[in-house]
Scaffold this active site. Sequence first.
Site, PDB file in Angstrom:
ATOM      1  N   GLU A   1       4.291  78.217 -58.325  1.00 47.57           N
ATOM      2  CA  GLU A   1       4.325  79.619 -58.702  1.00 47.57           C
ATOM      3  C   GLU A   1       4.208  80.509 -57.458  1.00 47.57           C
ATOM      4  OE1 GLU A   1       3.817  77.182 -62.008  1.00 47.57           O
ATOM      5  OE2 GLU A   1       2.502  77.253 -60.255  1.00 47.57           O
TER       6      GLU A   1
ATOM      7  N   GLU B   1     -10.589  79.318 -51.449  1.00 46.02           N
ATOM      8  CA  GLU B   1     -11.889  79.716 -51.977  1.00 46.02           C
ATOM      9  C   GLU B   1     -11.872  79.685 -53.501  1.00 46.02           C
ATOM     10  OE1 GLU B   1     -12.797  82.799 -48.278  1.00 46.02           O
ATOM     11  OE2 GLU B   1     -12.948  83.513 -50.350  1.00 46.02           O
ATOM     12  N   PRO B   2     -13.038  79.512 -54.130  1.00 48.81           N
ATOM     13  CA  PRO B   2     -13.079  79.387 -55.589  1.00 48.81           C
ATOM     14  C   PRO B   2     -12.845  80.681 -56.352  1.00 48.81           C
ATOM     15  CG  PRO B   2     -15.295  79.273 -54.679  1.00 48.81           C
ATOM     16  CD  PRO B   2     -14.353  79.252 -53.517  1.00 48.81           C
TER      17      PRO B   2
ATOM     18  N   ILE C   1     -11.378  71.445 -50.160  1.00 47.24           N
ATOM     19  CA  ILE C   1     -11.121  71.267 -48.730  1.00 47.24           C
ATOM     20  C   ILE C   1     -10.944  69.774 -48.420  1.00 47.24           C
ATOM     21  CG2 ILE C   1     -11.957  71.703 -46.411  1.00 47.24           C
ATOM     22  CD1 ILE C   1     -11.266  74.210 -48.163  1.00 47.24           C
TER      23      ILE C   1
ATOM     24  N   HIS D   1       9.699  51.706 -66.869  1.00 54.84           N
ATOM     25  CA  HIS D   1       8.737  50.608 -66.978  1.00 54.84           C
ATOM     26  C   HIS D   1       8.194  50.436 -68.395  1.00 54.84           C
ATOM     27  CE1 HIS D   1       8.608  50.938 -62.573  1.00 54.84           C
ATOM     28  NE2 HIS D   1       7.973  49.778 -62.550  1.00 54.84           N
TER      29      HIS D   1
ATOM     30  N   SER E   1      -5.430  82.323 -51.746  1.00 61.51           N
ATOM     31  CA  SER E   1      -5.526  81.695 -50.420  1.00 61.51           C
ATOM     32  C   SER E   1      -4.762  82.528 -49.399  1.00 61.51           C
ATOM     33  CB  SER E   1      -4.970  80.272 -50.471  1.00 61.51           C
ATOM     34  OG  SER E   1      -5.750  79.470 -51.312  1.00 61.51           O
TER      35      SER E   1
ATOM     36  N   GLU F   1      -0.718  72.781 -50.529  1.00 63.20           N
ATOM     37  CA  GLU F   1      -0.114  73.868 -49.738  1.00 63.20           C
ATOM     38  C   GLU F   1       0.488  74.971 -50.615  1.00 63.20           C
ATOM     39  OE1 GLU F   1      -1.456  73.330 -47.360  1.00 63.20           O
ATOM     40  OE2 GLU F   1      -0.873  71.673 -46.086  1.00 63.20           O
TER      41      GLU F   1
ATOM     42  N   ARG G   1       4.285  72.846 -45.365  1.00 64.59           N
ATOM     43  CA  ARG G   1       5.011  72.857 -46.642  1.00 64.59           C
ATOM     44  C   ARG G   1       6.291  72.030 -46.552  1.00 64.59           C
ATOM     45  NH1 ARG G   1       3.689  79.227 -47.856  1.00 64.59           N
ATOM     46  NH2 ARG G   1       1.823  78.828 -49.120  1.00 64.59           N
TER      47      ARG G   1
END
Length: 400
Positions: free
Chosen positions: A376, A135-136, A164, A347, A140, A372, A251
Site C-alpha cells: 500500500e 515505531e509502534p 527491528i 503439492h 515510518s 521495507e 527495496r
Amino acid sequence: MTDFAVGTRTAGIDDAEYDALLTEVTDWVRGPGEEWSERIEAADDVPRELFDELRDRGYLSMAAPVDLGGRGVSFTQWMGLMEIFSRSHASIRMLVHVVNGTWRAILPYASEEQIENYVKPMIAGRTLVAFTLTEPGNGSGADISCSVRREGDTYYLSGRKHLITFGVKCDYWLLFARLEGTTGPDGLVALLVDRNAPGAQVEDTSNTMGVRGTDHATLRFEETPVPVAQRLGDEGEGLRIALGGFLTPSRISVAMSCVGLAERAQELAVVYARERVTFGKPIAKRQAIAFMLAENAADIQAAKQLTLHAAREWEADSPDAPTLSSMAKMTAVDMLTRVTDKALQVHGGVGYWKTSTIERVYRDARAQRFEEGTNEIQKTIVARAVLGDADDSKRNGAAQ
C-alpha cells in the site's frame, strides 16, 4: 562526506570472476545452506556459527567497495547473488541482505573517523548494525516521534521502536529520531546508538510466522545518552539518510529476494509434479497443473526483469530509481504471493505439513509483503510519481 555516487556504487568484478562466484554461492546454498536451514527451523535460532561462516566466506561483504574491505561486486551483480541466496532459508537471506546493505545508508554521510570506527567493521562482519526506523504509534517517515534533545556534546534519546530486525543481537542501532520541538522531515537526525547504552530496554519479539530464527525487537529509550560524534550527517538529514541511502536499494533487493524465493517454490512444485502420480500418470501431465507452472514461470520472469531494470537505474543514479524500486517491490511481492500459493496447491495436502519444504517457503514469503514498506505504501509512492506529486512526497516524507 563521502560522495554518494562513488561511495555506494562499485564498478563490479569481471565476468569470469563473477561466474565463479555465482557457482560457488549456488553450491553453498544447495549444500551447507540447506543443512543450516534445517538447523534454524529446528532450533528457531540463527546460531553465531552461521554468521561466522557467512563472514569467513566473504558473503557479508560482497557488495561493498574493495577499498573498504568488500568484494566490489556491482549492484546489478549483487542482484544475481541475492537471487540465489533467497532460494535458501529466509533468515540466511536476511543476514546476507541486511549486512550487505546497511553500510550504504551510513557511508555517504560518515566522517573519516566514522568510516574507520563503524563502516569498515560492518563490512568486515565484526559489527552488526540494525536499521531502526519503525515505531509502534505512527508510520515510518517524517511522522516518527522518537525524540532527542541536545546538551553540549550529547543527545538524550527517548521513545519507542518496534519490528527491528537484528535489534536484539546487534552491536549498534542505526536509529532515526526527531529533534525535540521540531516537526516535519527537517527535524530528523540519524544516530548510531550503542546496543548497551544506558536507558535502552530491549524486548525480544522474535516469535514470528516465518523467517524463523531471525531476531526482532521492540526498543524503549529513556534519556539514553548518545554522543553527538555518533550522528551521521547534519541535523535535518535523517530522513534523507534513511530513504535514499538504504530504502531505495533495499527495496530493489527485497524485490529480487521475492524472485529468488519464487524460483525455489517453482522448483519444488515442478519436482513434485513430475514425481506425483495419480490415475497412472504424473500430475505434471495434467493441463490444470501444467498451466499453473506455466503461469508461475511467466510471472517470475516479468518481476525479475522489472527488478533488474530498477537496479540498473539505481546504479546509474537515475532520478527514477526510487519510484522504480517501489514498482519492483510491489510487483515482485504480488508475484511471490501468486507463485507460492500455486506451488503449495500443486503439492496438495502434503504441502501443508511442516515436513514439506514448500510449507516453510510459503510462510517465509508472507513476510515480504511488509518488509521495507507494505505494498500500500509502494502504491502511494508510485501514484505520486504518476500524478506528478513526487515533489510533495519528498518534502513531507510521508508514507515512505
